[in-house]
Write a protein that holds these residues in place. Sequence first.
Motif, PDB file in Angstrom:
ATOM      1  N   GLU A  26       0.850  -1.185   0.000  1.00 58.29           N
ATOM      2  CA  GLU A  26       0.000   0.000   0.000  1.00 58.29           C
ATOM      3  C   GLU A  26       0.892   1.244   0.000  1.00 58.29           C
ATOM      4  N   PRO A  27       0.585   2.230  -0.860  1.00 55.46           N
ATOM      5  CA  PRO A  27       1.452   3.408  -0.956  1.00 55.46           C
ATOM      6  C   PRO A  27       1.230   4.418   0.163  1.00 55.46           C
ATOM      7  N   VAL A  28       2.346   4.928   0.671  1.00 58.11           N
ATOM      8  CA  VAL A  28       2.341   5.991   1.676  1.00 58.11           C
ATOM      9  C   VAL A  28       3.193   7.136   1.135  1.00 58.11           C
ATOM     10  N   ILE A  29       2.604   8.322   1.020  1.00 58.11           N
ATOM     11  CA  ILE A  29       3.314   9.506   0.564  1.00 58.11           C
ATOM     12  C   ILE A  29       3.818  10.266   1.788  1.00 58.11           C
ATOM     13  N   LEU A  30       5.098  10.629   1.803  1.00 60.28           N
ATOM     14  CA  LEU A  30       5.720  11.307   2.933  1.00 60.28           C
ATOM     15  C   LEU A  30       6.210  12.676   2.500  1.00 60.28           C
ATOM     16  N   LEU A  31       5.746  13.721   3.188  1.00 62.47           N
ATOM     17  CA  LEU A  31       6.042  15.105   2.830  1.00 62.47           C
ATOM     18  C   LEU A  31       6.890  15.763   3.910  1.00 62.47           C
ATOM     19  N   HIS A  32       8.070  16.227   3.546  1.00 63.06           N
ATOM     20  CA  HIS A  32       8.999  16.829   4.508  1.00 63.06           C
ATOM     21  C   HIS A  32       8.693  18.302   4.748  1.00 63.06           C
ATOM     22  N   VAL A  42      13.894   8.676   6.133  1.00 64.81           N
ATOM     23  CA  VAL A  42      14.487   7.364   5.865  1.00 64.81           C
ATOM     24  C   VAL A  42      14.226   6.347   6.977  1.00 64.81           C
ATOM     25  N   ALA A  43      14.419   6.731   8.219  1.00 65.09           N
ATOM     26  CA  ALA A  43      14.222   5.787   9.322  1.00 65.09           C
ATOM     27  C   ALA A  43      12.756   5.378   9.445  1.00 65.09           C
ATOM     28  N   VAL A  44      11.842   6.313   9.248  1.00 60.19           N
ATOM     29  CA  VAL A  44      10.415   5.985   9.270  1.00 60.19           C
ATOM     30  C   VAL A  44      10.081   5.046   8.121  1.00 60.19           C
ATOM     31  N   MET A  45      10.651   5.314   6.949  1.00 59.59           N
ATOM     32  CA  MET A  45      10.415   4.466   5.780  1.00 59.59           C
ATOM     33  C   MET A  45      10.828   3.031   6.060  1.00 59.59           C
ATOM     34  N   ASP A  46      11.964   2.850   6.702  1.00 61.21           N
ATOM     35  CA  ASP A  46      12.439   1.502   7.014  1.00 61.21           C
ATOM     36  C   ASP A  46      11.404   0.723   7.824  1.00 61.21           C
ATOM     37  N   HIS A  47      10.825   1.368   8.831  1.00 58.74           N
ATOM     38  CA  HIS A  47       9.821   0.705   9.663  1.00 58.74           C
ATOM     39  C   HIS A  47       8.561   0.398   8.862  1.00 58.74           C
ATOM     40  N   LEU A  48       8.119   1.359   8.065  1.00 55.62           N
ATOM     41  CA  LEU A  48       6.915   1.154   7.264  1.00 55.62           C
ATOM     42  C   LEU A  48       7.127   0.040   6.234  1.00 55.62           C
ATOM     43  N   ASN A  49       8.307   0.018   5.622  1.00 57.83           N
ATOM     44  CA  ASN A  49       8.616  -1.018   4.631  1.00 57.83           C
ATOM     45  C   ASN A  49       8.585  -2.410   5.255  1.00 57.83           C
ATOM     46  N   GLN A  50       9.093  -2.510   6.488  1.00 55.31           N
ATOM     47  CA  GLN A  50       9.102  -3.806   7.174  1.00 55.31           C
ATOM     48  C   GLN A  50       7.690  -4.316   7.444  1.00 55.31           C
ATOM     49  N   ALA A 265      12.027  10.014  16.730  1.00 53.98           N
ATOM     50  CA  ALA A 265      11.168   8.912  17.180  1.00 53.98           C
ATOM     51  C   ALA A 265      10.559   8.191  15.977  1.00 53.98           C
ATOM     52  N   PRO A 266      11.397   7.676  15.080  1.00 54.78           N
ATOM     53  CA  PRO A 266      10.877   7.058  13.848  1.00 54.78           C
ATOM     54  C   PRO A 266      10.028   5.820  14.086  1.00 54.78           C
ATOM     55  N   ASP A 267      10.396   5.022  15.091  1.00 49.95           N
ATOM     56  CA  ASP A 267       9.617   3.811  15.364  1.00 49.95           C
ATOM     57  C   ASP A 267       8.231   4.151  15.882  1.00 49.95           C
ATOM     58  N   VAL A 268       8.169   5.133  16.764  1.00 49.51           N
ATOM     59  CA  VAL A 268       6.878   5.557  17.310  1.00 49.51           C
ATOM     60  C   VAL A 268       6.009   6.164  16.219  1.00 49.51           C
ATOM     61  N   LEU A 269       6.598   7.025  15.404  1.00 48.92           N
ATOM     62  CA  LEU A 269       5.841   7.671  14.341  1.00 48.92           C
ATOM     63  C   LEU A 269       5.349   6.651  13.317  1.00 48.92           C
ATOM     64  N   ALA A 270       6.200   5.700  12.956  1.00 48.45           N
ATOM     65  CA  ALA A 270       5.786   4.662  12.015  1.00 48.45           C
ATOM     66  C   ALA A 270       4.607   3.866  12.572  1.00 48.45           C
ATOM     67  N   ARG A 271       4.674   3.551  13.858  1.00 43.86           N
ATOM     68  CA  ARG A 271       3.559   2.819  14.487  1.00 43.86           C
ATOM     69  C   ARG A 271       2.270   3.619  14.398  1.00 43.86           C
ATOM     70  N   ILE A 272       2.358   4.911  14.628  1.00 47.17           N
ATOM     71  CA  ILE A 272       1.176   5.772  14.570  1.00 47.17           C
ATOM     72  C   ILE A 272       0.604   5.820  13.155  1.00 47.17           C
ATOM     73  N   ILE A 273       1.476   5.929  12.160  1.00 50.33           N
ATOM     74  CA  ILE A 273       1.025   5.955  10.767  1.00 50.33           C
ATOM     75  C   ILE A 273       0.337   4.640  10.413  1.00 50.33           C
ATOM     76  N   ILE A 274       0.918   3.530  10.859  1.00 51.91           N
ATOM     77  CA  ILE A 274       0.353   2.215  10.568  1.00 51.91           C
ATOM     78  C   ILE A 274      -1.006   2.049  11.256  1.00 51.91           C
ATOM     79  N   GLU A 275      -1.100   2.492  12.511  1.00 51.84           N
ATOM     80  CA  GLU A 275      -2.370   2.376  13.224  1.00 51.84           C
ATOM     81  C   GLU A 275      -3.463   3.180  12.527  1.00 51.84           C
ATOM     82  N   ARG A 276      -3.115   4.350  12.025  1.00 51.23           N
ATOM     83  CA  ARG A 276      -4.114   5.131  11.301  1.00 51.23           C
ATOM     84  C   ARG A 276      -4.459   4.466   9.981  1.00 51.23           C
ATOM     85  N   ALA A 277      -3.460   3.919   9.305  1.00 56.84           N
ATOM     86  CA  ALA A 277      -3.688   3.290   7.997  1.00 56.84           C
ATOM     87  C   ALA A 277      -4.568   2.062   8.106  1.00 56.84           C
TER      88      ALA A 277
END
Length: 282
Positions: A26-32, A42-50, A265-277
């Motif tokens: 599933e695609p996730v667009i990330l805006l800096h 990059v670190a958030v992407m790694d968690h999301l990719n996993q 806090a890339p791991d925490v943020l990735a978890r939050i994005i995944i929970e919303r997704a």
Amino acid sequence: MTERMRQFSHAGFTFDVLDSGPLGGEPVILLHGFPQRASCWVAVMDHLNQHGYRTYALDQRGYSPGARPKGRMAYRMSELVGDARAMIDATGADKVHVAGHDWGAIVAWTLASRHPERVRTLTTVSVPHPGAFAASMLRSDQLARSYHMLLFQAPWLPELTVNQFPTAIESALKKSGMTPTQIEAFRSEIVEDGALTGGLNWYRAMVFAGQGGSAKRVHIPTTHVWSDRDPAIGRKSAELTAEYVAAPFKLEVIEGVSHWVPEEAPDVLARIIIERATSGAT
């Protein structure tokens, strides 16, 4: 899309993209935001990719070497949102999950409010809904926290200051919570690479927000993330954001983290994005 995307074109410009994760994910667009580029994700992407998500982080207008128009008019919010929508088109997906940090959050808010048919879920980081931000100016200390927005309006003074007094600027970034690694990235990716003026032009174009650029109420499942050591954004604006979302909404408060959430806090943020997704996606 079954091939890696390195670039895409829109409005005569070429944008660089970091594309990673399973090709069928599933695609996730990330805006800096400012003053950073896609590398901050990059670190958030790694968690999301996993977790099976395919991530696309683009160097936005003013940052990509092939997308640095001159003049502040080219950086109106309507133009920035158009770039993000073109990014979605380039993925080939009808809808995507969107996450934005700092200025990227403002683009994400506006994208979701104006093109809800293209956004599956929304995660905004640090910067609240523009309406909540404006309201907080009168109901908290937010105006004092936002003095830099006025300073950046000057046409050439910020660039001169950065070039003439680099240690002063880097000291300010350090106080904001940036690490030496992040400051080095600012030096190389923003200052030395010529992206500073483009990034500052986002601020200089703020006066044109009323011309079709401001975000309206959002009707997309949304999570807003605020960190309690953010010197630029106060808690009040984060709390007011719920009033501008007419859909499932959650406020996530991360303790002990500065403004630079994606890297701190890339791991925490990735978890939050995944929970919303995975909950309440439209």
